[in-house]
Design an enzyme around this catalytic site. Structure first.
Site, short mmCIF file in Angstrom:
data_model
loop_
_atom_site.label_atom_id
_atom_site.label_comp_id
_atom_site.label_asym_id
_atom_site.label_seq_id
_atom_site.Cartn_x
_atom_site.Cartn_y
_atom_site.Cartn_z
N SER A 1 -12.38 4.65 1.05
CA SER A 1 -11.43 5.73 0.80
C SER A 1 -11.92 7.04 1.42
O SER A 1 -11.12 7.83 1.93
CB SER A 1 -11.22 5.93 -0.69
N GLU B 1 -6.94 3.41 7.29
CA GLU B 1 -6.21 2.93 6.10
C GLU B 1 -6.15 1.41 6.11
O GLU B 1 -6.27 0.77 5.05
CB GLU B 1 -4.81 3.53 6.05
N PHE C 1 -0.34 3.95 2.48
CA PHE C 1 0.07 3.70 3.87
C PHE C 1 1.49 4.20 4.11
O PHE C 1 1.78 4.83 5.13
CB PHE C 1 -0.05 2.21 4.18
N GLU D 1 -10.69 -3.20 0.22
CA GLU D 1 -10.23 -3.30 -1.16
C GLU D 1 -9.77 -4.71 -1.50
O GLU D 1 -10.08 -5.22 -2.58
CB GLU D 1 -9.11 -2.29 -1.43
N LEU E 1 6.04 19.93 21.56
CA LEU E 1 5.11 21.05 21.64
C LEU E 1 4.76 21.34 23.10
O LEU E 1 4.57 20.42 23.89
CB LEU E 1 3.83 20.73 20.87
N GLU F 1 0.82 -1.20 0.00
CA GLU F 1 0.00 0.00 0.00
C GLU F 1 0.86 1.26 0.00
O GLU F 1 1.44 1.64 1.01
CB GLU F 1 -0.93 0.01 1.22
N TRP G 1 -4.93 19.27 14.48
CA TRP G 1 -3.57 19.82 14.55
C TRP G 1 -3.59 21.33 14.32
O TRP G 1 -2.86 22.06 14.99
CB TRP G 1 -2.65 19.12 13.54
N LYS H 1 -15.36 0.46 -2.30
CA LYS H 1 -13.99 0.99 -2.28
C LYS H 1 -13.98 2.49 -2.07
O LYS H 1 -13.16 3.03 -1.30
CB LYS H 1 -13.27 0.64 -3.58
#
Length: 117
Positions: free
Chosen positions: A95, A66, A28, A73, A45, A25, A109, A91
């Site tokens: 995704s 993932e 990945f 898949e 941080l 993958e 973030w 699929k």
């Protein structure tokens, strides 16, 4: 008869799954290229423990989804090699889950980093 549960054997299967994703993958591997440095940066941080854990959790969520995406898949590809509209939907939805997890990570973030300004 169902085999008896064995923690070490199941951990081995999980590790084999990670190796399979690393080998097969590309997405990945790309995600890991961003996630590992981000995790390291998060340790430097000036944030509290709960914020730090939240930053790490959203990154792990990407990897978890993932893995689910890759398994969906693989199952679809096992069932049919021809184009099938329902296979495409399966699929694409998997995704989309990964995509939404990336958006969530970017949002979290961004909020945490913006609060440091």
């Amino acid at each position: 008869m169902k085999p008896k549960y064995h923690f070490l054997a199941n951990a081995k299967f999980a590790f084999e799954g990670v190796l399979a994703m690393l080998k097969r993958e590309v997405a990945f591997r790309i995600e890991l290229a961003f996630i590992i440095p981000a995790m390291v940066i998060s340790f430097f941080l000036p944030i509290d423990l709960s914020s730090h854990l939240f930053l790490i959790a959203v990154l792990f969520l990407i990897l978890i989804l993932e893995a689910v995406n890759s398994s969906i898949e693989a199952c679809v590809d096992l069932i049919t090699s021809e184009f099938a509209p329902l296979a495409k939907i399966a699929k694409d939805c998997a995704s989309a889950a990964v995509f939404f997890s990336v958006l969530l990570a970017l949002l979290v973030w961004g909020v945490v980093l913006f609060s440091l300004l």
